[in-house]
Write an enzyme that holds these catalytic residues in place. Structure first.
Site, PDB file in Angstrom:
ATOM      1  N   HIS A 224     -19.033  10.698  20.703  1.00 26.19           N
ATOM      2  CA  HIS A 224     -18.258  10.256  19.540  1.00 26.19           C
ATOM      3  C   HIS A 224     -19.153   9.468  18.595  1.00 26.19           C
ATOM      4  CE1 HIS A 224     -13.842  10.692  20.969  1.00 26.19           C
ATOM      5  NE2 HIS A 224     -14.589  11.686  21.393  1.00 26.19           N
TER       6      HIS A 224
ATOM      7  N   TYR B  69      -7.726   3.226  16.840  1.00 32.33           N
ATOM      8  CA  TYR B  69      -7.232   1.890  17.187  1.00 32.33           C
ATOM      9  C   TYR B  69      -6.285   1.477  16.061  1.00 32.33           C
ATOM     10  CZ  TYR B  69     -10.968   1.211  20.692  1.00 32.33           C
ATOM     11  OH  TYR B  69     -11.798   1.317  21.779  1.00 32.33           O
TER      12      TYR B  69
ATOM     13  N   PRO C 185      -9.131  -4.568  27.405  1.00 32.67           N
ATOM     14  CA  PRO C 185      -9.727  -3.235  27.229  1.00 32.67           C
ATOM     15  C   PRO C 185     -10.029  -2.873  25.773  1.00 32.67           C
ATOM     16  CG  PRO C 185      -7.379  -3.062  27.734  1.00 32.67           C
ATOM     17  CD  PRO C 185      -7.734  -4.498  27.868  1.00 32.67           C
TER      18      PRO C 185
ATOM     19  N   TYR D 149     -19.788  -2.324  19.148  1.00 31.36           N
ATOM     20  CA  TYR D 149     -19.023  -1.306  19.874  1.00 31.36           C
ATOM     21  C   TYR D 149     -19.954  -0.358  20.627  1.00 31.36           C
ATOM     22  CZ  TYR D 149     -15.117   1.718  21.047  1.00 31.36           C
ATOM     23  OH  TYR D 149     -14.168   2.431  21.750  1.00 31.36           O
TER      24      TYR D 149
ATOM     25  N   LYS E  70     -15.300  -2.638  26.880  1.00 30.86           N
ATOM     26  CA  LYS E  70     -16.523  -3.270  27.379  1.00 30.86           C
ATOM     27  C   LYS E  70     -16.589  -3.425  28.911  1.00 30.86           C
ATOM     28  CE  LYS E  70     -18.702  -3.806  23.615  1.00 30.86           C
ATOM     29  NZ  LYS E  70     -19.272  -2.509  23.350  1.00 30.86           N
TER      30      LYS E  70
HETATM   31  C1  PHB Z   1      -9.455   4.670  27.442  1.00 33.32           C
HETATM   32  O1  PHB Z   1      -9.657   5.823  27.076  1.00 33.32           O
HETATM   33  O2  PHB Z   1      -8.892   4.427  28.522  1.00 33.32           O
HETATM   34  C2  PHB Z   1      -9.865   3.553  26.566  1.00 33.32           C
HETATM   35  C3  PHB Z   1     -10.635   3.804  25.462  1.00 33.32           C
HETATM   36  C4  PHB Z   1     -11.013   2.770  24.631  1.00 33.32           C
HETATM   37  C5  PHB Z   1     -10.612   1.481  24.906  1.00 33.32           C
HETATM   38  C6  PHB Z   1      -9.855   1.218  26.031  1.00 33.32           C
HETATM   39  C7  PHB Z   1      -9.480   2.250  26.865  1.00 33.32           C
HETATM   40  O3  PHB Z   1     -10.953   0.477  24.078  1.00 33.32           O
END
Ligand code: PHB
Ligand code: APR
Length: 386
Positions: A70, A198, A290, A381, A294
């Protein structure tokens, strides 16, 4: 030198492999069954340095074949999308690859290379960690066992026992609880968008993620006392549609969920990350919400630092382990700050009121207008620490 690794999740498994390859005597002691550890659904994003590290250790064949590279993410502000171009801003991307898959790859190496990994061990008790050898007692089936170790690595996660071996007067815990959790589902549907979304929204945060072309992972911010039974799939999909950009909502492919769970959000760091002949790594030492993806990456980076210290020191003892702790904590706090920041900017805090909302507006406006702000976000990130 005998090393006992307590906990065989990603941190303990990787440490076992690295130390075994270097010729040390190492035993990984895991409470659950291998099948359980192999099947657990957890995180999904590998930072650029994690991928490089896995490649260097010849553990990235499947990550390279099957992982989804990505080059950016979308931040949505009340339905209005803003793409952050990681590749353009930092020269790097991330790889979307389930922790479940990484754990399988680590098990494949453990089996192929003969790393000693004992699962279903019960009632693990650590002796005095300030004197060598450290005694570890545990039960496996009907047998009571004792292992004497020169160094103990506590990789037993957020609910492990090794962190408790650091006396209260020595260990200081810094923590923040967030007044909400993430309600997550996995569904065998095409991801709604090629990149992660997000989403900040007045109804609460949402995240659109994925594992591969036919496996999607979605999350909704939800109260901590959420009853999963009150969230049939249709309710989940309806709520998700409301929180993401309208163009995405229209495209959203729905289907039955194959997993549903609620995760509370917490930031926590225990200092120091070493005491006597014990060193802590991964979730045993710290937890992050989450939101910045990280947790897994920090665990892998801890292990690489710890392996380096154990392999470089002539006779690794409290001083070397303290140096590991100092080095790891500098990195850990930066990731703790970043995941706290992403959480704070994107979630609805029930008690915070209009001032906090305006601050969130300003944070997102800054990201939208300033390439420097986006670059700072992108660097953190993807995990490159300037
Ligand atoms: C996930 O795909 O489980 C996932 C992806 C990004 C995040 C948290 C969880 O920031
Ligand atoms: N004895 C032996 N093993 C234990 C004990 C114990 N008393 N307590 C816990 N364990 C095991 C757990 O069963 C688990 O397999 O320790 C392991 C810890 O693994 P994780 O919780 O996965 O932690 P870690 O390896 O640090 O991985 C980092 O990053 O994405 C985040 O939280 C996510 O799991 C992820 C973590």
């Amino acid at each position: 030198m005998q090393v006992a690794v307590v906990g065989g999740g990603p941190a303990g498994s990787l440490l076992g492999i690295l130390l075994h390859r270097a010729g040390l005597d190492v035993v990984v002691l895991e409470r659950r069954s291998v099948e359980h550890v192999r099947g657990r659904i957890r995180a999904g994003v590998l930072e650029h340095p994690s991928v490089t590290m896995l490649r260097e250790h010849r553990l990235a064949d499947r990550v390279d074949r099957e992982g989804m590279r990505h080059e950016g993410v979308v931040l949505s502000d009340r339905g209005d999308p803003l793409r952050v171009d990681f590749q353009g801003l930092t020269g790097h991307g991330v790889v979307v690859y389930g922790q479940t898959e990484l754990q399988k790859d680590l098990f494949a190496a453990i089996e192929a290379e003969g790393v000693e990994y004992l699962d279903e061990i019960e009632e693990l008790a650590l002796g005095d960690v300030t004197n060598r050898p450290v005694e570890l007692r545990y039960r496996r089936g009907s047998r009571e066992e004792t292992l004497l170790a020169d160094v103990v690595a506590g990789c037993d996660g957020a609910h492990g026992v090794t962190a408790d071996a650091v006396p209260r007067g020595v260990r200081r815990t810094y923590e923040r609880y967030y007044p909400f959790g993430w309600l997550g589902i996995m569904a065998e549907t095409a991801p709604v968008h090629p990149e992660l979304i997000y989403a900040r929204h007045e109804r609460g945060f949402a995240l659109c993620s994925m594992r591969h072309a036919r496996l999607s992972r979605y999350y909704l911010q939800a109260p901590l006392d959420t009853d999963l039974g009150a969230w049939p799939d249709d309710r989940f999909w309806d709520e998700l549609r409301r929180r993401i950009p309208p163009a995405a909502a229209e495209r959203l492919e729905t289907g039955p969920s194959i997993e549903k769970s609620l995760t509370p959000l917490r930031s926590a760091v225990g200092e120091p990350m070493a005491y006597g002949f014990l060193a802590l790594a991964g979730d045993a030492a710290h937890s992050v919400p989450p939101t910045g993806a990280k947790g897994l990456n920090l665990a892998l980076a801890d292990v690489v630092d710890l392996a380096e210290v154990l392999l470089e020191a002539k006779d690794p003892g409290p001083e070397a382990l303290q140096a590991y702790s100092d080095r790891a904590l500098r990195r850990v706090w930066r990731a703790v700050r970043f995941s706290w920041w992403m959480t704070t900017v994107l979630h609805r805090f029930p008690d915070d009121g209009p001032f906090a909302e305006r601050i969130q507006d300003a944070e997102l406006a800054l990201l939208r207008s300033s390439v420097a702000a986006r670059r700072a976000m992108a660097e953190q990130y993807v995990g490159i620490l300037p």
